[in-house]
Design an enzyme around this catalytic site. Sequence first.
Site, PDB file in Angstrom:
ATOM      1  N   GLY A 184      -1.153  12.281  12.764  1.00 44.18           N
ATOM      2  CA  GLY A 184      -2.374  11.904  13.467  1.00 44.18           C
ATOM      3  C   GLY A 184      -2.142  11.960  14.966  1.00 44.18           C
ATOM      4  O   GLY A 184      -1.213  12.622  15.446  1.00 44.18           O
ATOM      5  N   SER A 206       2.290  15.347   6.389  1.00 47.31           N
ATOM      6  CA  SER A 206       0.959  14.764   6.386  1.00 47.31           C
ATOM      7  C   SER A 206       0.320  15.104   5.055  1.00 47.31           C
ATOM      8  O   SER A 206       0.687  16.100   4.421  1.00 47.31           O
ATOM      9  CB  SER A 206       0.112  15.316   7.542  1.00 47.31           C
ATOM     10  N   ARG A 207      -0.635  14.287   4.635  1.00 48.74           N
ATOM     11  CA  ARG A 207      -1.319  14.572   3.379  1.00 48.74           C
ATOM     12  C   ARG A 207      -2.237  15.788   3.498  1.00 48.74           C
ATOM     13  O   ARG A 207      -2.660  16.341   2.499  1.00 48.74           O
ATOM     14  CB  ARG A 207      -2.112  13.350   2.913  1.00 48.74           C
ATOM     15  N   ARG A 268       3.820   0.706  10.584  1.00 49.51           N
ATOM     16  CA  ARG A 268       3.666  -0.625  10.004  1.00 49.51           C
ATOM     17  C   ARG A 268       4.905  -0.920   9.172  1.00 49.51           C
ATOM     18  O   ARG A 268       5.453  -0.036   8.499  1.00 49.51           O
ATOM     19  CB  ARG A 268       2.419  -0.685   9.109  1.00 49.51           C
ATOM     20  N   GLU A 296       5.566 -10.537  10.167  1.00 44.14           N
ATOM     21  CA  GLU A 296       5.559 -10.687  11.620  1.00 44.14           C
ATOM     22  C   GLU A 296       4.817 -11.960  11.994  1.00 44.14           C
ATOM     23  O   GLU A 296       3.752 -12.239  11.435  1.00 44.14           O
ATOM     24  CB  GLU A 296       4.883  -9.469  12.272  1.00 44.14           C
ATOM     25  N   HIS A 317       7.137  -5.604  17.918  1.00 44.12           N
ATOM     26  CA  HIS A 317       5.832  -4.958  17.746  1.00 44.12           C
ATOM     27  C   HIS A 317       5.100  -4.817  19.090  1.00 44.12           C
ATOM     28  O   HIS A 317       4.032  -5.381  19.319  1.00 44.12           O
ATOM     29  CB  HIS A 317       4.953  -5.728  16.766  1.00 44.12           C
TER      30      HIS A 317
END
Length: 353
Positions: A184, A206-207, A268, A296, A317
Amino acid sequence: RGPGGPGGPPPPPPVGWGSRSSLVRSVPQVAVAHSALAAGSSSLKVAVLQDQQVPKEEAIRALTSRGFDVVWSLQEPSDAWALVTVTAPVTEEVLEKHPHCRVVAVSFTGYNQVDLEACKKRGVAVTNVPAYSTDAVAELAVGLALAVYREIPGSERTLRSGGWAHSSGGMELRDKVIGVVGLGNAGLRAAEIFSAFRPKELLGWSRREKPAFAEPPLSGKQVSLEELFKRSDVVSLHIALNAETKGIIGRELLQHLHKDAVLINVARGAVVDQSAMIDLLCQRRFRAGLDVFETEPIPQGDPILQVPQDQVVLTPHVAYKSVEALRRRIAITAENLRAFADGKPQNLVLPAS
């Protein structure tokens, strides 16, 4: 991550999942906003539910400059037309405290903190801010790779403890195979920055096919996840967290990394099997630079903190968190509200019903 491509502030426990990418839809004229103005209100009221990570005065100015009245309503109920949040949950209970709300403006890319079903039931629209932190996230990914390869944190610890020679030497990014998982906005930007170091090859997963990755100047090659993990010297994760990607980077893939490889995660925490990753890091099977975690903030005594310091570089983060990105985020949030009020909504993830 966010804060998305991936990268944004850590989300609260989900109350209704939303994709990190924005789904822009065309909807009819927003009559509610215009009727409110016609009823005699000089401007529409916006309630800010959460600190915006920029100075309060700056956030208020961004909204008032677009023609809104602002109430800083972190806990208190209001008669506001719109709510602004970052990661604070917007649940049925929250909506009940703001019964005149017609739109929730998420000042963030991910919107799983918003109960979309509750909003839909009330006819409340939801907007988000896609791609505000693309550069910030991509830059930290490369920064973490450099920090691990050139042993920057360890070298500082050596100096501060009175030493000088830290190791026999770090490693260069030049002539390495770089694997980017997730192509992305942030993934492509990371690939662009990595390419400046003259890698041997750029691999991507990537998909969907991503022509921009295969075309010059990147000239990357899309491959399977298995091939990417087997061949890459640096693997940088930039995938959104959803039902399909949770735990997608499991032990089997991680075991393909060679001992000098580096895993970077600015996406993530939950896209990786953290227990398996910790186990393999402690076995010195590879090294890592991590900005995101399964839980987190990281709890005291969490096993990730027991990984040897020379095996991992940790940051709390902050990939999304540049001054420029946070200013861009509140500005786009204000633009989203102005566009919605004018009947030309943008960055909608849930249209008003």
